[in-house]
Motif scaffolding. Structure first.
Motif, short mmCIF file in Angstrom:
data_model
loop_
_atom_site.label_atom_id
_atom_site.label_comp_id
_atom_site.label_asym_id
_atom_site.label_seq_id
_atom_site.Cartn_x
_atom_site.Cartn_y
_atom_site.Cartn_z
N ALA A 102 0.23 11.32 -3.37
CA ALA A 102 -0.54 10.88 -2.20
C ALA A 102 -1.43 11.99 -1.64
O ALA A 102 -2.20 11.76 -0.71
N LEU A 155 0.82 -1.22 0.00
CA LEU A 155 0.00 0.00 0.00
C LEU A 155 0.85 1.27 0.00
O LEU A 155 0.59 2.21 -0.77
N LEU A 193 -2.88 3.77 6.39
CA LEU A 193 -2.68 5.09 5.76
C LEU A 193 -2.55 6.19 6.82
O LEU A 193 -1.65 7.04 6.74
N ASN A 233 -1.71 5.15 -7.22
CA ASN A 233 -2.41 5.93 -6.19
C ASN A 233 -3.90 6.02 -6.48
O ASN A 233 -4.72 6.12 -5.57
N VAL A 270 0.86 4.31 -2.99
CA VAL A 270 0.38 5.68 -2.84
C VAL A 270 1.31 6.71 -3.48
O VAL A 270 0.89 7.81 -3.82
N ARG A 271 2.58 6.33 -3.68
CA ARG A 271 3.53 7.30 -4.23
C ARG A 271 3.68 7.16 -5.76
O ARG A 271 4.49 7.86 -6.35
N LEU A 309 3.10 10.40 4.02
CA LEU A 309 2.33 10.54 2.77
C LEU A 309 2.33 11.98 2.25
O LEU A 309 2.29 12.21 1.05
N VAL A 365 -5.61 3.01 -5.02
CA VAL A 365 -5.82 3.19 -3.58
C VAL A 365 -7.02 4.11 -3.32
O VAL A 365 -7.86 3.81 -2.46
N GLN A 366 -7.11 5.19 -4.07
CA GLN A 366 -8.25 6.11 -3.90
C GLN A 366 -9.58 5.39 -4.14
O GLN A 366 -10.55 5.57 -3.39
N ILE A 400 -5.06 11.27 -1.44
CA ILE A 400 -5.33 10.22 -0.45
C ILE A 400 -5.35 10.82 0.95
O ILE A 400 -6.24 10.53 1.75
#
Length: 273
Positions: free
Chosen positions: A263, A217, A250, A227, A221-222, A257, A230-231, A266
């Motif tokens: 990120a 994870l 998170l 990313n 995110v990066r 983040l 993940v969203q 997020i």
């Protein structure tokens, strides 16, 4: 000559209008002119629009006629009129899925075809799920499979994603769209399975030595594409253990983040969760 018109920029619009306007008997007569020329039309920048319209118009007419009359099996007999198109597409399914115009025709088939034609199409596509998933055109067909297909199709794609490294696929421009669509249209089990893959800790000896000791994870995110996966997970994964652990991981790394360009959205989502 309908074929010649269909291959012309303006002629193809006339043919599409005719397909929308003609009654059923005239439509059937017009369709016969494309027999033996299906692939010629599909692979043409103008003709492919005509093939898409044939599939849409005839399938909708077939379904509407059966719904109005209540006559069981009427849609099947009417849809037989475009079976020659379906047959030619399915005989060349992998090639056409990876073709800039062919992929559009496959998408219309998944949207509109009557059940037996749609099932045959899904069966053929399922044989090449893995090859299509990260193809620049095939991924659009797979996204349609996830939206219009069966539970078994989504299970097949979930298995491929898990076995072929969620992180790697999520970082790819085309495959990441497929992972997002599986999250969007998958059931609770399928969504939670993807989250469990995200929460997995990267260990020594994996193909990439990057991020050992970190969760998948935090590597996602990066990334410019991952990313978004993940969203989507934050938005659609059902309340439960997986969702709770996803948000906890998170939030525990929120300071870190904030340093990553991709990120930021997020972090913003965490503020409202």
């Amino acid at each position: 000559n309908m074929l010649l018109l269909s291959l012309q920029m303006y002629g193809c619009r006339v043919v599409q209008k005719a397909l929308e306007s003609l009654d059923y008997d005239d439509l059937c007569e017009l369709l016969q002119e494309f027999d033996s020329y299906v692939l010629t039309c599909i692979q043409d920048q103008n003709g492919n629009h005509v093939m898409q319209k044939c599939i849409e118009v005839m399938s909708v007419k077939a379904k509407d006629a059966e719904a109005r009359s209540g006559e069981v099996g009427l849609s099947i007999s009417m849809a037989q009129r475009i079976q020659f198109i379906v047959d030619d597409v399915l005989a060349n399914v992998k090639t056409l899925c990876c073709h800039p115009y062919g992929c559009r025709v496959l998408q219309r088939m998944l949207e509109h075809c009557v059940d037996y034609q749609k099932t045959a199409t899904l069966d053929k596509i399922q044989l090449c799920h893995k090859a299509l998933l990260d193809d620049q055109y095939g991924n659009y067909v797979i996204q349609h499979v996830l939206q219009y297909g069966r539970e078994s199709d989504r299970d097949s794609l979930l298995k491929i994603i898990v076995e072929n490294d969620l992180l790697k696929l999520s970082r790819q421009k085309f495959a990441s769209n497929v992972v997002e669509k599986l999250l969007k249209y998958g059931n609770s089990y399928q969504r939670n399975t993807i989250v469990r893959q995200m929460l997995r800790v990267v260990t020594e000896g994996e193909t990439s030595q990057e991020g050992v000791g970190s969760s998948v994870l935090l590597l996602m995110v990066r990334d410019a594409y991952a990313n978004y996966v993940v969203q989507t997970a934050i938005d659609v994964v059902p309340e439960g253990n997986e969702k709770r652990m996803l948000l906890e991981e998170l939030k525990a790394n929120e300071v870190q983040l904030r340093n990553y360009t991709f990120a930021k959205h997020i972090v913003a989502k965490l503020g409202v969760k």
